[in-house]
Write an enzyme that holds these catalytic residues in place. Structure first.
Site, PDB file in Angstrom:
ATOM      1  N   GLU A  98       4.512   3.426  -0.752  1.00 63.14           N
ATOM      2  CA  GLU A  98       5.776   2.986  -0.138  1.00 63.14           C
ATOM      3  C   GLU A  98       6.586   2.118  -1.102  1.00 63.14           C
ATOM      4  O   GLU A  98       7.007   1.003  -0.776  1.00 63.14           O
ATOM      5  CB  GLU A  98       5.505   2.228   1.168  1.00 63.14           C
ATOM      6  CG  GLU A  98       4.967   3.132   2.263  1.00 63.14           C
ATOM      7  CD  GLU A  98       4.917   2.480   3.640  1.00 63.14           C
ATOM      8  OE1 GLU A  98       4.886   1.244   3.709  1.00 63.14           O
ATOM      9  OE2 GLU A  98       4.905   3.209   4.633  1.00 63.14           O
ATOM     10  N   GLU A 120       1.025   9.441   5.986  1.00 62.90           N
ATOM     11  CA  GLU A 120       0.870   8.409   7.022  1.00 62.90           C
ATOM     12  C   GLU A 120       1.757   8.776   8.192  1.00 62.90           C
ATOM     13  O   GLU A 120       2.941   9.094   8.006  1.00 62.90           O
ATOM     14  CB  GLU A 120       1.294   7.016   6.528  1.00 62.90           C
ATOM     15  CG  GLU A 120       0.327   6.351   5.605  1.00 62.90           C
ATOM     16  CD  GLU A 120       0.717   4.911   5.276  1.00 62.90           C
ATOM     17  OE1 GLU A 120       1.309   4.224   6.129  1.00 62.90           O
ATOM     18  OE2 GLU A 120       0.423   4.490   4.143  1.00 62.90           O
TER      19      GLU A 120
HETATM   20  C1  BG6 Z   1       2.699   1.474   6.004  1.00 60.68           C
HETATM   21  C2  BG6 Z   1       1.644   1.046   5.040  1.00 60.68           C
HETATM   22  O1  BG6 Z   1       3.765   0.597   5.834  1.00 60.68           O
HETATM   23  O2  BG6 Z   1       2.488   1.381   7.353  1.00 60.68           O
HETATM   24  C3  BG6 Z   1       0.299   0.732   5.655  1.00 60.68           C
HETATM   25  O3  BG6 Z   1       1.490   1.946   3.978  1.00 60.68           O
HETATM   26  C4  BG6 Z   1       0.508   0.085   7.008  1.00 60.68           C
HETATM   27  O4  BG6 Z   1      -0.423  -0.056   4.755  1.00 60.68           O
HETATM   28  C5  BG6 Z   1       1.229   1.066   7.915  1.00 60.68           C
HETATM   29  O5  BG6 Z   1      -0.670  -0.370   7.611  1.00 60.68           O
HETATM   30  C6  BG6 Z   1       1.469   0.553   9.314  1.00 60.68           C
HETATM   31  O6  BG6 Z   1       2.058  -0.706   9.285  1.00 60.68           O
HETATM   32  P1  BG6 Z   1       1.436  -1.915  10.077  1.00 60.68           P
HETATM   33  O7  BG6 Z   1       2.267  -3.076   9.722  1.00 60.68           O
HETATM   34  O8  BG6 Z   1       1.524  -1.559  11.516  1.00 60.68           O
HETATM   35  O9  BG6 Z   1       0.015  -2.022   9.631  1.00 60.68           O
END
Ligand code: BG6
Length: 475
Positions: free
Chosen positions: A178, A378
Protein backbone atom coordinates in the site's frame (compact mmCIF):
# COMPACT_ATOMS: atom_id res chain seq x y z
CA UNK A 1 -21.65 -17.48 -8.61
CA UNK A 2 -19.97 -20.15 -10.69
CA UNK A 3 -16.37 -20.40 -9.55
CA UNK A 4 -15.51 -22.19 -12.78
CA UNK A 5 -15.41 -18.80 -14.46
CA UNK A 6 -11.91 -18.48 -13.03
CA UNK A 7 -8.97 -20.18 -14.73
CA UNK A 8 -7.46 -23.36 -13.24
CA UNK A 9 -4.40 -21.35 -12.35
CA UNK A 10 -6.44 -18.83 -10.34
CA UNK A 11 -4.87 -18.34 -6.91
CA UNK A 12 -7.45 -18.67 -4.15
CA UNK A 13 -5.65 -17.75 -1.00
CA UNK A 14 -5.48 -15.76 2.18
CA UNK A 15 -3.38 -12.79 3.28
CA UNK A 16 -1.61 -11.48 6.39
CA UNK A 17 1.55 -9.52 7.20
CA UNK A 18 4.50 -10.49 9.37
CA UNK A 19 4.12 -7.80 12.03
CA UNK A 20 0.40 -8.49 12.45
CA UNK A 21 0.77 -12.22 13.10
CA UNK A 22 4.29 -13.30 14.00
CA UNK A 23 5.05 -11.85 17.41
CA UNK A 24 8.51 -12.98 18.54
CA UNK A 25 9.42 -9.34 18.09
CA UNK A 26 12.79 -9.65 19.82
CA UNK A 27 13.53 -13.31 19.12
CA UNK A 28 15.78 -15.07 16.66
CA UNK A 29 18.01 -12.02 16.40
CA UNK A 30 15.21 -9.78 15.12
CA UNK A 31 15.70 -6.03 15.48
CA UNK A 32 13.06 -3.52 16.56
CA UNK A 33 10.79 -2.61 13.67
CA UNK A 34 8.66 0.46 13.18
CA UNK A 35 5.60 -1.68 14.03
CA UNK A 36 7.14 -2.54 17.40
CA UNK A 37 6.81 1.04 18.65
CA UNK A 38 3.11 1.38 17.85
CA UNK A 39 0.84 1.17 20.90
CA UNK A 40 -2.71 -0.19 20.88
CA UNK A 41 -5.37 2.30 19.91
CA UNK A 42 -9.04 1.46 19.60
CA UNK A 43 -12.10 2.04 17.46
CA UNK A 44 -11.73 5.77 16.78
CA UNK A 45 -8.68 6.03 19.07
CA UNK A 46 -5.38 6.50 17.21
CA UNK A 47 -2.33 4.39 17.93
CA UNK A 48 0.68 6.19 19.35
CA UNK A 49 4.16 5.95 17.93
CA UNK A 50 6.63 5.99 20.82
CA UNK A 51 10.29 6.92 20.85
CA UNK A 52 11.63 3.40 20.99
CA UNK A 53 10.03 0.63 23.04
CA UNK A 54 9.00 2.08 26.42
CA UNK A 55 8.54 -0.14 29.48
CA UNK A 56 4.99 0.83 30.49
CA UNK A 57 3.25 0.60 27.15
CA UNK A 58 1.30 -2.23 25.58
CA UNK A 59 2.52 -2.99 22.07
CA UNK A 60 0.12 -5.47 20.46
CA UNK A 61 2.49 -6.49 17.67
CA UNK A 62 5.10 -7.79 20.11
CA UNK A 63 3.25 -11.06 20.53
CA UNK A 64 0.53 -10.65 17.88
CA UNK A 65 -0.95 -14.14 17.43
CA UNK A 66 2.38 -15.86 18.07
CA UNK A 67 2.56 -17.27 14.54
CA UNK A 68 6.34 -17.28 14.99
CA UNK A 69 5.99 -20.28 17.29
CA UNK A 70 2.69 -21.71 16.00
CA UNK A 71 3.09 -21.51 12.26
CA UNK A 72 2.97 -25.28 11.81
CA UNK A 73 -0.44 -25.51 13.44
CA UNK A 74 -1.63 -22.52 11.40
CA UNK A 75 -0.33 -23.82 8.10
CA UNK A 76 -2.13 -27.12 8.77
CA UNK A 77 -5.38 -25.15 9.25
CA UNK A 78 -4.75 -23.20 6.04
CA UNK A 79 -4.18 -26.46 4.20
CA UNK A 80 -7.46 -27.79 5.58
CA UNK A 81 -9.11 -24.60 4.35
CA UNK A 82 -7.81 -25.53 0.90
CA UNK A 83 -6.06 -22.34 -0.16
CA UNK A 84 -3.50 -22.52 -2.94
CA UNK A 85 -1.49 -19.48 -1.89
CA UNK A 86 -0.66 -17.62 1.28
CA UNK A 87 0.32 -13.98 1.17
CA UNK A 88 2.54 -12.83 3.99
CA UNK A 89 5.55 -10.58 4.31
CA UNK A 90 9.12 -10.99 5.37
CA UNK A 91 9.95 -8.84 8.39
CA UNK A 92 12.90 -6.85 7.12
CA UNK A 93 14.14 -6.48 10.72
CA UNK A 94 14.45 -10.29 11.07
CA UNK A 95 16.85 -10.34 8.15
CA UNK A 96 18.71 -7.08 8.72
CA UNK A 97 17.92 -6.20 12.36
CA UNK A 98 19.08 -2.61 12.00
CA UNK A 99 18.73 -2.35 8.25
CA UNK A 100 22.20 -1.07 7.45
CA UNK A 101 24.33 -4.14 8.20
CA UNK A 102 26.38 -5.79 5.49
CA UNK A 103 25.59 -9.34 6.57
CA UNK A 104 22.09 -10.77 7.17
CA UNK A 105 20.86 -12.53 10.28
CA UNK A 106 20.98 -16.26 9.51
CA UNK A 107 18.39 -17.14 12.15
CA UNK A 108 15.88 -14.85 10.52
CA UNK A 109 16.55 -16.33 7.09
CA UNK A 110 16.16 -19.83 8.53
CA UNK A 111 12.74 -18.95 9.98
CA UNK A 112 11.39 -18.10 6.52
CA UNK A 113 13.08 -21.15 4.99
CA UNK A 114 11.16 -23.29 7.45
CA UNK A 115 7.90 -21.40 6.94
CA UNK A 116 8.09 -21.61 3.13
CA UNK A 117 9.01 -25.30 3.29
CA UNK A 118 6.02 -25.92 5.53
CA UNK A 119 3.70 -24.10 3.14
CA UNK A 120 5.08 -25.84 0.06
CA UNK A 121 4.83 -29.23 1.75
CA UNK A 122 1.12 -28.51 2.14
CA UNK A 123 0.74 -27.43 -1.49
CA UNK A 124 0.46 -23.74 -0.60
CA UNK A 125 2.43 -21.22 -2.64
CA UNK A 126 3.94 -18.29 -0.70
CA UNK A 127 3.15 -14.81 -2.07
CA UNK A 128 5.59 -12.43 -0.47
CA UNK A 129 5.55 -8.72 0.27
CA UNK A 130 9.04 -7.39 0.87
CA UNK A 131 8.01 -4.45 3.00
CA UNK A 132 4.67 -4.44 4.78
CA UNK A 133 4.90 -1.62 7.35
CA UNK A 134 7.81 -3.23 9.22
CA UNK A 135 11.12 -1.61 8.29
CA UNK A 136 13.87 -1.59 10.95
CA UNK A 137 13.34 1.18 13.50
CA UNK A 138 17.05 2.03 13.35
CA UNK A 139 16.56 3.30 9.80
CA UNK A 140 14.23 5.93 11.19
CA UNK A 141 16.53 6.92 14.03
CA UNK A 142 19.82 6.97 12.18
CA UNK A 143 18.74 8.00 8.68
CA UNK A 144 15.35 9.71 9.02
CA UNK A 145 13.49 6.99 7.11
CA UNK A 146 12.82 6.86 3.39
CA UNK A 147 13.39 10.56 2.78
CA UNK A 148 17.03 9.53 2.85
CA UNK A 149 18.32 8.05 -0.41
CA UNK A 150 20.64 5.67 1.43
CA UNK A 151 17.55 3.61 2.19
CA UNK A 152 17.27 2.72 -1.48
CA UNK A 153 20.51 0.75 -1.24
CA UNK A 154 19.55 -0.83 2.09
CA UNK A 155 16.25 -2.02 0.65
CA UNK A 156 17.90 -3.36 -2.49
CA UNK A 157 20.46 -5.26 -0.39
CA UNK A 158 17.72 -6.77 1.74
CA UNK A 159 15.68 -7.72 -1.34
CA UNK A 160 18.70 -9.25 -3.04
CA UNK A 161 19.37 -11.36 0.06
CA UNK A 162 15.87 -12.79 0.33
CA UNK A 163 15.18 -13.13 -3.38
CA UNK A 164 18.41 -15.07 -3.82
CA UNK A 165 17.84 -17.23 -0.77
CA UNK A 166 14.23 -18.12 -1.66
CA UNK A 167 14.52 -18.10 -5.42
CA UNK A 168 13.31 -21.69 -5.67
CA UNK A 169 10.60 -21.34 -3.03
CA UNK A 170 8.87 -18.07 -3.84
CA UNK A 171 7.61 -17.03 -7.23
CA UNK A 172 5.24 -14.16 -6.48
CA UNK A 173 6.66 -10.98 -4.94
CA UNK A 174 5.42 -7.50 -4.15
CA UNK A 175 7.66 -4.62 -3.16
CA UNK A 176 5.98 -2.03 -0.84
CA UNK A 177 2.60 -2.68 0.72
CA UNK A 178 0.00 0.00 0.00
CA UNK A 179 2.71 2.43 -1.04
CA UNK A 180 0.04 5.02 -1.84
CA UNK A 181 -1.38 5.17 1.70
CA UNK A 182 0.88 8.13 2.32
CA UNK A 183 -0.66 9.93 -0.67
CA UNK A 184 -2.38 12.71 1.21
CA UNK A 185 0.62 13.16 3.48
CA UNK A 186 -1.68 13.99 6.37
CA UNK A 187 -2.26 10.80 8.31
CA UNK A 188 0.71 10.33 10.62
CA UNK A 189 0.20 6.60 10.92
CA UNK A 190 0.21 6.08 7.16
CA UNK A 191 3.30 8.21 6.65
CA UNK A 192 4.96 6.34 9.49
CA UNK A 193 4.20 2.86 8.23
CA UNK A 194 5.06 3.67 4.61
CA UNK A 195 8.15 5.76 5.12
CA UNK A 196 9.08 6.27 8.81
CA UNK A 197 10.10 9.84 8.13
CA UNK A 198 11.82 11.84 10.83
CA UNK A 199 10.58 15.37 10.26
CA UNK A 200 12.60 18.39 11.34
CA UNK A 201 11.10 21.71 12.46
CA UNK A 202 10.14 23.83 9.48
CA UNK A 203 9.93 20.87 7.10
CA UNK A 204 7.31 20.93 4.41
CA UNK A 205 5.74 17.56 5.21
CA UNK A 206 3.99 17.08 1.92
CA UNK A 207 7.17 17.70 -0.07
CA UNK A 208 9.16 15.26 2.05
CA UNK A 209 6.48 12.58 1.82
CA UNK A 210 6.70 12.86 -1.97
CA UNK A 211 10.48 12.56 -1.80
CA UNK A 212 10.21 9.45 0.36
CA UNK A 213 7.55 7.94 -1.92
CA UNK A 214 9.72 8.55 -4.97
CA UNK A 215 12.72 6.98 -3.23
CA UNK A 216 10.57 3.90 -2.57
CA UNK A 217 9.46 3.80 -6.19
CA UNK A 218 13.09 3.91 -7.30
CA UNK A 219 14.01 1.19 -4.80
CA UNK A 220 11.09 -0.90 -6.01
CA UNK A 221 12.09 -0.54 -9.67
CA UNK A 222 15.68 -1.53 -8.89
CA UNK A 223 14.39 -4.61 -7.08
CA UNK A 224 12.13 -5.58 -9.98
CA UNK A 225 15.10 -5.47 -12.37
CA UNK A 226 17.31 -7.32 -9.91
CA UNK A 227 14.65 -9.97 -9.26
CA UNK A 228 14.42 -10.68 -12.99
CA UNK A 229 18.15 -11.38 -13.02
CA UNK A 230 17.92 -13.66 -9.98
CA UNK A 231 15.09 -15.73 -11.43
CA UNK A 232 13.51 -14.79 -14.76
CA UNK A 233 10.37 -16.70 -13.74
CA UNK A 234 9.63 -14.38 -10.82
CA UNK A 235 6.38 -12.46 -10.99
CA UNK A 236 7.04 -9.14 -9.27
CA UNK A 237 4.24 -6.71 -8.61
CA UNK A 238 3.46 -3.56 -6.73
CA UNK A 239 0.87 -3.28 -3.99
CA UNK A 240 -1.64 -0.47 -3.91
CA UNK A 241 -4.53 0.54 -1.68
CA UNK A 242 -7.34 1.29 -4.07
CA UNK A 243 -10.23 3.24 -2.64
CA UNK A 244 -12.27 4.62 -5.52
CA UNK A 245 -13.33 8.19 -4.84
CA UNK A 246 -16.60 8.74 -6.68
CA UNK A 247 -17.96 12.18 -7.51
CA UNK A 248 -20.79 12.98 -5.09
CA UNK A 249 -22.88 14.30 -7.98
CA UNK A 250 -22.71 14.94 -11.72
CA UNK A 251 -21.85 18.57 -11.01
CA UNK A 252 -18.85 19.09 -13.31
CA UNK A 253 -16.71 20.36 -10.42
CA UNK A 254 -17.43 17.15 -8.49
CA UNK A 255 -16.38 15.11 -11.52
CA UNK A 256 -13.13 17.06 -11.75
CA UNK A 257 -12.48 16.76 -8.03
CA UNK A 258 -12.84 12.99 -8.29
CA UNK A 259 -10.15 12.81 -10.99
CA UNK A 260 -7.76 15.00 -9.03
CA UNK A 261 -8.19 13.07 -5.82
CA UNK A 262 -7.81 9.74 -7.61
CA UNK A 263 -4.69 10.89 -9.47
CA UNK A 264 -3.01 11.61 -6.21
CA UNK A 265 -3.38 7.95 -5.25
CA UNK A 266 -2.79 6.61 -8.77
CA UNK A 267 0.53 8.42 -8.96
CA UNK A 268 2.32 5.50 -7.32
CA UNK A 269 0.97 2.77 -9.59
CA UNK A 270 1.41 5.05 -12.61
CA UNK A 271 5.14 5.10 -11.88
CA UNK A 272 5.30 1.39 -11.00
CA UNK A 273 3.52 0.36 -14.19
CA UNK A 274 4.64 2.97 -16.73
CA UNK A 275 8.12 3.68 -15.47
CA UNK A 276 7.91 7.45 -15.69
CA UNK A 277 6.78 10.43 -13.67
CA UNK A 278 3.34 11.55 -14.86
CA UNK A 279 2.88 15.10 -16.10
CA UNK A 280 0.08 15.85 -13.67
CA UNK A 281 2.48 15.24 -10.78
CA UNK A 282 5.44 17.10 -12.30
CA UNK A 283 3.12 20.07 -12.80
CA UNK A 284 1.83 19.84 -9.26
CA UNK A 285 5.36 19.73 -7.82
CA UNK A 286 6.30 22.72 -9.92
CA UNK A 287 3.23 24.69 -8.83
CA UNK A 288 4.03 23.97 -5.23
CA UNK A 289 7.73 24.76 -5.78
CA UNK A 290 8.69 21.37 -4.38
CA UNK A 291 12.32 20.42 -4.90
CA UNK A 292 12.06 16.69 -5.46
CA UNK A 293 15.46 15.18 -5.93
CA UNK A 294 16.06 12.55 -8.63
CA UNK A 295 18.81 11.82 -11.13
CA UNK A 296 18.71 10.72 -14.74
CA UNK A 297 20.11 7.34 -13.62
CA UNK A 298 17.14 6.99 -11.28
CA UNK A 299 14.70 7.86 -14.04
CA UNK A 300 16.28 5.12 -16.14
CA UNK A 301 15.90 2.71 -13.24
CA UNK A 302 12.19 3.51 -13.08
CA UNK A 303 11.88 2.71 -16.76
CA UNK A 304 13.82 -0.55 -16.45
CA UNK A 305 11.87 -1.86 -13.46
CA UNK A 306 8.20 -1.75 -14.33
CA UNK A 307 6.06 -4.32 -12.58
CA UNK A 308 4.60 -7.57 -13.93
CA UNK A 309 1.24 -7.16 -12.23
CA UNK A 310 -0.75 -4.84 -10.00
CA UNK A 311 -1.49 -6.24 -6.56
CA UNK A 312 -3.97 -4.24 -4.56
CA UNK A 313 -6.22 -4.09 -1.55
CA UNK A 314 -9.85 -3.18 -1.81
CA UNK A 315 -12.05 -2.62 1.23
CA UNK A 316 -14.29 0.35 0.49
CA UNK A 317 -15.08 3.31 -1.68
CA UNK A 318 -15.59 6.92 -0.78
CA UNK A 319 -16.93 10.13 -2.29
CA UNK A 320 -15.74 13.65 -3.00
CA UNK A 321 -17.71 16.82 -3.48
CA UNK A 322 -17.23 20.54 -4.03
CA UNK A 323 -20.73 21.37 -2.84
CA UNK A 324 -20.65 23.72 0.13
CA UNK A 325 -23.76 22.36 1.79
CA UNK A 326 -22.44 18.78 2.01
CA UNK A 327 -20.41 17.95 5.13
CA UNK A 328 -17.02 16.35 4.79
CA UNK A 329 -13.37 16.66 5.64
CA UNK A 330 -11.07 18.78 3.48
CA UNK A 331 -8.44 17.55 1.03
CA UNK A 332 -5.03 19.16 1.22
CA UNK A 333 -4.17 19.78 -2.41
CA UNK A 334 -7.64 20.40 -3.78
CA UNK A 335 -9.08 22.81 -1.22
CA UNK A 336 -12.38 23.29 -2.98
CA UNK A 337 -13.20 19.61 -2.51
CA UNK A 338 -13.82 17.43 0.51
CA UNK A 339 -14.37 13.78 1.25
CA UNK A 340 -17.84 12.82 2.35
CA UNK A 341 -19.92 9.69 2.83
CA UNK A 342 -21.93 7.89 0.22
CA UNK A 343 -25.67 7.87 0.91
CA UNK A 344 -26.12 4.72 -1.19
CA UNK A 345 -23.94 2.32 0.81
CA UNK A 346 -23.71 1.11 4.40
CA UNK A 347 -20.59 1.17 6.55
CA UNK A 348 -18.86 -1.23 8.96
CA UNK A 349 -18.60 -0.54 12.71
CA UNK A 350 -15.35 1.28 11.89
CA UNK A 351 -17.03 3.50 9.31
CA UNK A 352 -15.59 1.69 6.26
CA UNK A 353 -18.14 1.97 3.47
CA UNK A 354 -19.17 -1.41 2.10
CA UNK A 355 -19.36 -1.33 -1.67
CA UNK A 356 -18.95 -4.63 -3.58
CA UNK A 357 -19.72 -2.98 -6.94
CA UNK A 358 -16.81 -0.68 -6.19
CA UNK A 359 -14.53 -3.70 -6.56
CA UNK A 360 -15.75 -4.32 -10.11
CA UNK A 361 -15.44 -0.59 -10.79
CA UNK A 362 -11.86 -0.64 -9.51
CA UNK A 363 -10.92 -3.76 -11.48
CA UNK A 364 -12.18 -2.09 -14.66
CA UNK A 365 -10.55 1.23 -13.98
CA UNK A 366 -7.16 -0.24 -13.16
CA UNK A 367 -7.14 -2.81 -15.94
CA UNK A 368 -8.02 -0.16 -18.52
CA UNK A 369 -5.35 2.15 -17.12
CA UNK A 370 -2.48 -0.35 -17.19
CA UNK A 371 -3.51 -3.39 -19.20
CA UNK A 372 -1.62 -5.56 -16.71
CA UNK A 373 -2.80 -8.65 -14.81
CA UNK A 374 -4.41 -7.78 -11.49
CA UNK A 375 -4.21 -9.58 -8.18
CA UNK A 376 -6.62 -8.77 -5.33
CA UNK A 377 -4.28 -9.37 -2.41
CA UNK A 378 -6.50 -7.90 0.33
CA UNK A 379 -10.24 -7.70 0.78
CA UNK A 380 -12.14 -8.40 3.96
CA UNK A 381 -14.53 -7.38 6.63
CA UNK A 382 -13.31 -6.13 10.02
CA UNK A 383 -16.07 -6.90 12.52
CA UNK A 384 -16.80 -7.75 16.14
CA UNK A 385 -17.30 -11.53 16.36
CA UNK A 386 -19.15 -13.38 19.10
CA UNK A 387 -17.69 -16.58 20.44
CA UNK A 388 -20.70 -18.71 21.38
CA UNK A 389 -20.67 -20.95 24.45
CA UNK A 390 -20.38 -24.01 22.26
CA UNK A 391 -17.22 -22.56 20.68
CA UNK A 392 -18.77 -21.60 17.33
CA UNK A 393 -18.53 -18.21 15.64
CA UNK A 394 -21.42 -17.51 13.31
CA UNK A 395 -20.02 -14.76 11.13
CA UNK A 396 -22.66 -14.68 8.42
CA UNK A 397 -21.98 -10.94 7.89
CA UNK A 398 -18.42 -11.80 6.82
CA UNK A 399 -19.67 -14.44 4.41
CA UNK A 400 -22.08 -11.84 2.97
CA UNK A 401 -19.28 -9.32 2.53
CA UNK A 402 -16.86 -11.74 0.90
CA UNK A 403 -19.39 -13.47 -1.34
CA UNK A 404 -20.75 -10.16 -2.62
CA UNK A 405 -17.24 -9.03 -3.49
CA UNK A 406 -16.40 -12.34 -5.14
CA UNK A 407 -19.55 -12.06 -7.27
CA UNK A 408 -18.43 -8.65 -8.52
CA UNK A 409 -14.97 -10.01 -9.18
CA UNK A 410 -16.52 -12.78 -11.28
CA UNK A 411 -18.47 -10.19 -13.28
CA UNK A 412 -15.29 -8.24 -13.90
CA UNK A 413 -13.75 -11.38 -15.36
CA UNK A 414 -16.70 -12.72 -17.34
CA UNK A 415 -18.41 -9.53 -18.48
CA UNK A 416 -15.56 -7.04 -18.60
CA UNK A 417 -12.63 -9.23 -19.63
CA UNK A 418 -10.40 -8.25 -16.74
CA UNK A 419 -7.31 -10.43 -16.33
CA UNK A 420 -7.29 -11.52 -12.71
CA UNK A 421 -4.60 -13.70 -11.13
CA UNK A 422 -6.08 -14.41 -7.75
CA UNK A 423 -7.87 -13.40 -4.60
CA UNK A 424 -6.43 -13.50 -1.09
CA UNK A 425 -8.91 -12.30 1.54
CA UNK A 426 -7.30 -10.23 4.24
CA UNK A 427 -6.64 -11.51 7.71
CA UNK A 428 -7.47 -15.08 6.80
CA UNK A 429 -6.71 -15.74 10.45
CA UNK A 430 -7.44 -13.05 13.08
CA UNK A 431 -4.60 -10.55 13.32
CA UNK A 432 -3.68 -7.33 15.09
CA UNK A 433 -5.42 -4.54 13.23
CA UNK A 434 -2.96 -2.22 11.55
CA UNK A 435 -4.98 0.96 11.97
CA UNK A 436 -6.31 0.57 15.48
CA UNK A 437 -4.02 -2.07 17.01
CA UNK A 438 -7.10 -3.99 18.13
CA UNK A 439 -7.46 -7.76 18.10
CA UNK A 440 -11.22 -7.40 18.23
CA UNK A 441 -11.44 -5.83 14.80
CA UNK A 442 -11.48 -9.32 13.36
CA UNK A 443 -11.08 -10.27 9.73
CA UNK A 444 -10.30 -13.96 10.05
CA UNK A 445 -12.00 -17.09 8.89
CA UNK A 446 -10.04 -18.60 11.78
CA UNK A 447 -10.65 -17.10 15.21
CA UNK A 448 -7.80 -16.45 17.62
CA UNK A 449 -8.66 -16.27 21.30
CA UNK A 450 -7.11 -12.97 22.29
CA UNK A 451 -8.65 -9.61 23.19
CA UNK A 452 -7.71 -5.96 22.84
CA UNK A 453 -5.81 -6.01 26.12
CA UNK A 454 -3.69 -8.94 25.01
CA UNK A 455 -5.50 -11.52 27.15
CA UNK A 456 -6.51 -14.94 25.83
CA UNK A 457 -5.35 -18.48 25.26
CA UNK A 458 -4.43 -17.94 21.56
CA UNK A 459 -6.55 -21.00 20.73
CA UNK A 460 -7.52 -21.18 17.05
CA UNK A 461 -11.14 -21.94 16.08
CA UNK A 462 -12.76 -22.28 12.68
CA UNK A 463 -15.54 -19.79 12.06
CA UNK A 464 -18.64 -20.40 9.94
CA UNK A 465 -16.88 -18.45 7.16
CA UNK A 466 -14.06 -21.03 7.18
CA UNK A 467 -16.44 -23.78 6.06
CA UNK A 468 -18.09 -21.49 3.52
CA UNK A 469 -14.76 -20.51 1.89
CA UNK A 470 -13.51 -24.09 2.02
CA UNK A 471 -16.57 -25.18 0.08
CA UNK A 472 -16.32 -22.29 -2.38
CA UNK A 473 -12.73 -22.88 -3.42
CA UNK A 474 -12.74 -26.69 -3.37
CA UNK A 475 -11.44 -27.99 -6.70
C1 BG6 B 1 -4.44 -2.59 4.80
C2 BG6 B 1 -3.14 -3.13 5.29
O1 BG6 B 1 -4.38 -1.21 4.97
O2 BG6 B 1 -5.61 -2.89 5.45
C3 BG6 B 1 -3.24 -4.17 6.38
O3 BG6 B 1 -2.32 -3.59 4.25
C4 BG6 B 1 -4.40 -3.83 7.29
O4 BG6 B 1 -2.01 -4.25 7.04
C5 BG6 B 1 -5.69 -3.86 6.48
O5 BG6 B 1 -4.51 -4.66 8.41
C6 BG6 B 1 -6.93 -3.57 7.28
O6 BG6 B 1 -6.78 -2.41 8.03
P1 BG6 B 1 -7.04 -2.40 9.58
O7 BG6 B 1 -6.68 -1.04 10.03
O8 BG6 B 1 -8.49 -2.70 9.76
O9 BG6 B 1 -6.19 -3.48 10.16
Amino acid sequence: MDKNVFKDTFLWGGAVAAHQIEGGWDQGGKGVSIADVMTAGGNGIPREITKGVLPDNYYPNHEAIDFYHRYQEDVALLAELGISCFRTSIAWSRIYPKGDELEPNEEGLKFYDDLFDELLAHGIEPVITLSHFEMPYHLYEAYGGFKNKQLIDFFVRYAETVMTRYKDKVNYWMTFNEINNQADGQHDLHVWTNSAIRFEPGDNHEEIVYQAGLNELIASAKVVALGRRINPDFQIGCMMAYVPVYPYSCKPEDMMASIKVMDRRFFYSDVHARGELPNYMLTYWQDKQFQIDYTSEELEALKAGTVDYIGFSYYMSTVTTTQAEVDGYPIADFPAAKITSNPFVKASDWGWQIDPVGLRYTLNLVYERYNLPLFIVENGFGAYDKLEEDGTINDSYRIDYLSQHIEQMALAVTKDGVELMGYTPWGIIDIVSFGSGEMEKRYGLIHVDKDNQGQGTLTRRKKQSFYWYQQLIRK
